[in-house]
Scaffold this motif. Sequence first.
Motif, PDB file in Angstrom:
ATOM      1  N   VAL A  18     -40.823  58.278 110.350  1.00 43.85           N
ATOM      2  CA  VAL A  18     -39.462  58.262 110.089  1.00 43.85           C
ATOM      3  C   VAL A  18     -38.836  56.865 109.783  1.00 43.85           C
ATOM      4  N   LYS A  19     -39.421  55.685 110.318  1.00 44.48           N
ATOM      5  CA  LYS A  19     -38.876  54.431 110.086  1.00 44.48           C
ATOM      6  C   LYS A  19     -39.198  54.159 108.598  1.00 44.48           C
ATOM      7  N   GLU A  20     -40.348  54.690 108.017  1.00 38.97           N
ATOM      8  CA  GLU A  20     -40.746  53.960 106.917  1.00 38.97           C
ATOM      9  C   GLU A  20     -40.014  54.926 105.771  1.00 38.97           C
ATOM     10  N   LEU A  21     -39.886  56.088 106.005  1.00 36.88           N
ATOM     11  CA  LEU A  21     -38.873  56.934 105.123  1.00 36.88           C
ATOM     12  C   LEU A  21     -37.410  56.419 105.169  1.00 36.88           C
ATOM     13  N   GLN A  22     -36.820  56.189 106.319  1.00 35.82           N
ATOM     14  CA  GLN A  22     -35.622  55.641 106.256  1.00 35.82           C
ATOM     15  C   GLN A  22     -35.532  54.314 105.422  1.00 35.82           C
ATOM     16  N   ALA A  23     -36.348  53.247 105.438  1.00 35.37           N
ATOM     17  CA  ALA A  23     -36.349  51.976 104.806  1.00 35.37           C
ATOM     18  C   ALA A  23     -36.504  52.247 103.098  1.00 35.37           C
ATOM     19  N   LEU A  24     -37.102  53.393 103.028  1.00 36.88           N
ATOM     20  CA  LEU A  24     -37.111  53.773 101.640  1.00 36.88           C
ATOM     21  C   LEU A  24     -36.021  54.500 100.870  1.00 36.88           C
ATOM     22  N   GLY A  25     -35.010  54.710 101.867  1.00 39.77           N
ATOM     23  CA  GLY A  25     -33.880  55.553 101.757  1.00 39.77           C
ATOM     24  C   GLY A  25     -33.979  57.006 101.169  1.00 39.77           C
ATOM     25  N   ARG A  26     -35.003  57.478 101.834  1.00 42.51           N
ATOM     26  CA  ARG A  26     -35.434  59.011 101.750  1.00 42.51           C
ATOM     27  C   ARG A  26     -34.819  59.774 102.521  1.00 42.51           C
ATOM     28  N   ILE A  27     -34.196  59.291 103.855  1.00 39.67           N
ATOM     29  CA  ILE A  27     -33.682  59.981 104.910  1.00 39.67           C
ATOM     30  C   ILE A  27     -32.896  59.320 105.570  1.00 39.67           C
ATOM     31  N   THR A  28     -31.675  59.936 106.162  1.00 40.77           N
ATOM     32  CA  THR A  28     -30.685  59.140 106.816  1.00 40.77           C
ATOM     33  C   THR A  28     -30.751  59.577 108.098  1.00 40.77           C
ATOM     34  N   PRO A  29     -31.453  59.385 109.226  1.00 46.70           N
ATOM     35  CA  PRO A  29     -31.371  59.756 110.589  1.00 46.70           C
ATOM     36  C   PRO A  29     -30.220  59.045 111.400  1.00 46.70           C
ATOM     37  N   PRO A  30     -29.974  59.704 112.552  1.00 47.98           N
ATOM     38  CA  PRO A  30     -29.005  58.788 113.484  1.00 47.98           C
ATOM     39  C   PRO A  30     -29.571  57.420 113.528  1.00 47.98           C
ATOM     40  N   SER A  31     -28.717  56.438 113.400  1.00 49.07           N
ATOM     41  CA  SER A  31     -29.147  55.063 113.294  1.00 49.07           C
ATOM     42  C   SER A  31     -29.994  54.457 114.561  1.00 49.07           C
ATOM     43  N   LYS A  67     -29.694  56.316 126.468  1.00 51.13           N
ATOM     44  CA  LYS A  67     -29.538  56.393 128.040  1.00 51.13           C
ATOM     45  C   LYS A  67     -28.352  57.509 127.913  1.00 51.13           C
ATOM     46  N   GLU A  68     -27.421  57.058 127.579  1.00 49.17           N
ATOM     47  CA  GLU A  68     -25.995  57.764 127.698  1.00 49.17           C
ATOM     48  C   GLU A  68     -25.890  59.063 127.236  1.00 49.17           C
ATOM     49  N   ASP A  69     -27.021  59.308 126.390  1.00 51.54           N
ATOM     50  CA  ASP A  69     -27.067  60.591 125.709  1.00 51.54           C
ATOM     51  C   ASP A  69     -27.667  61.705 126.821  1.00 51.54           C
ATOM     52  N   LEU A  70     -28.568  61.148 127.381  1.00 49.45           N
ATOM     53  CA  LEU A  70     -29.518  62.002 128.191  1.00 49.45           C
ATOM     54  C   LEU A  70     -28.804  62.081 129.599  1.00 49.45           C
ATOM     55  N   PHE A  71     -27.926  61.012 130.040  1.00 48.10           N
ATOM     56  CA  PHE A  71     -27.088  61.009 131.082  1.00 48.10           C
ATOM     57  C   PHE A  71     -25.700  60.737 130.809  1.00 48.10           C
ATOM     58  N   PRO A  72     -25.073  61.742 130.445  1.00 48.58           N
ATOM     59  CA  PRO A  72     -23.544  61.773 129.983  1.00 48.58           C
ATOM     60  C   PRO A  72     -22.639  61.115 131.104  1.00 48.58           C
ATOM     61  N   ARG A  85     -19.399  65.550 124.206  1.00 43.19           N
ATOM     62  CA  ARG A  85     -19.978  65.058 123.200  1.00 43.19           C
ATOM     63  C   ARG A  85     -21.384  65.845 122.955  1.00 43.19           C
ATOM     64  N   LYS A  86     -21.624  66.231 121.739  1.00 42.43           N
ATOM     65  CA  LYS A  86     -22.863  66.756 121.464  1.00 42.43           C
ATOM     66  C   LYS A  86     -23.876  66.203 121.718  1.00 42.43           C
ATOM     67  N   ARG A  87     -24.905  66.519 122.537  1.00 41.60           N
ATOM     68  CA  ARG A  87     -26.096  65.740 122.888  1.00 41.60           C
ATOM     69  C   ARG A  87     -27.156  66.053 121.882  1.00 41.60           C
ATOM     70  N   PHE A  88     -27.960  65.015 121.393  1.00 40.95           N
ATOM     71  CA  PHE A  88     -29.083  65.222 120.470  1.00 40.95           C
ATOM     72  C   PHE A  88     -30.047  65.837 121.023  1.00 40.95           C
ATOM     73  N   GLU A  89     -30.765  66.929 120.028  1.00 46.89           N
ATOM     74  CA  GLU A  89     -31.813  67.821 120.457  1.00 46.89           C
ATOM     75  C   GLU A  89     -32.833  67.465 119.492  1.00 46.89           C
ATOM     76  N   SER A 114     -35.656  65.290 120.624  1.00 50.90           N
ATOM     77  CA  SER A 114     -35.386  64.795 121.932  1.00 50.90           C
ATOM     78  C   SER A 114     -36.611  64.929 122.898  1.00 50.90           C
ATOM     79  N   ILE A 115     -36.966  63.942 123.761  1.00 48.30           N
ATOM     80  CA  ILE A 115     -38.095  63.976 124.641  1.00 48.30           C
ATOM     81  C   ILE A 115     -37.758  65.146 125.868  1.00 48.30           C
TER      82      ILE A 115
END
Length: 313
Positions: A18-31, A67-72, A85-89, A114-115
């Motif tokens: 994920v990190k490699e593909l983001q660095a290449l500009g192939r994906i734009t995941p959450p920051s 942390k605030e996403d898992l424990f709103p 707020r919509k929680r990441f899944e 998400s774990i």
Amino acid sequence: MMFVFFFGEGGNVMPSRVKELQALGRITPPSWLPDNVMYETVMGSVAYGVAGEQSDFDVYGFCIPPKEDLFPHLRGEIQGFGRQRKRFEQYQKHHVPGAGTTGSAEEYDLAIYSIVKYFQLCMDNNPNMVDSLFTPRRCVLHATRVAERVREQRKLFLHAGCWVKFKGYAYAQLTKMGSKDRQGKRKETVEEHGYDVKFAYHVVRLLNEVEQILESGDLVLDREDSREQLKAIRAGEWTEEQVREYFTRKEPQLEEAYRNTKLPREPDEAALKALLLECLEEHYGSLEGAVHDESVTLTALRDIQAIVARTLK
């Protein structure tokens, strides 16, 4: 075609795809995602040992959100009141062109959960998630200490309920197997063999996997006898009727294996919750203020009750 992947151990963890593909500009995941991916592994035909030249790189894994996403409640939210707020899944992206590091034009299908959702799906014995925990080490692309801890405890997720889940998935693949509504290369395959051999091999794979789990409490995805069987099916060496007969023959055998398995009938939710909290503490540090420890509260109440009882004597 041989796939070899390299991974780090301890503090020497290889960067995530994920990190490699983001660095290449192939994906734009959450920051926050690229730096918080805990686990990535190659799935599908590569993990089962039956990959061909045209096989995709199906990458599954899990991350730990902020942390605030898992424990709103840490950001002031009250469950059921006001705007939530919509929680990441999960983060999914298909047909992502790779970096070409293997000398080929590889393409990735990414599914990073998400774990919390990952643990829930594994606890439910979702076949795809179970497979991702039991992939051969050669398929692991990225694994932090948290991921290694989960893999070390992976048998804890297994229980007798796997039979119901795997049977349902196998039946769904069996139903799709005879459909002629296909596009591209899959259509060519159906026209050549009269049925969809990819769905067919998944039927047999799922039955073989759940048999392993019920009988041994473990799972080896690329076991040699199963690997050769699956290759034969993908090559069209089985007829559609043979696949259906295999399902019909194996079903009562697996019902018997289900009745006799030594696996627990249900998942050990308390143990899995403890493992999840250990992973979160490893990542976040202290969970004080985020998690309410019932055991501490109950101990305090018993101490108070004992004091009151002594006072009233």
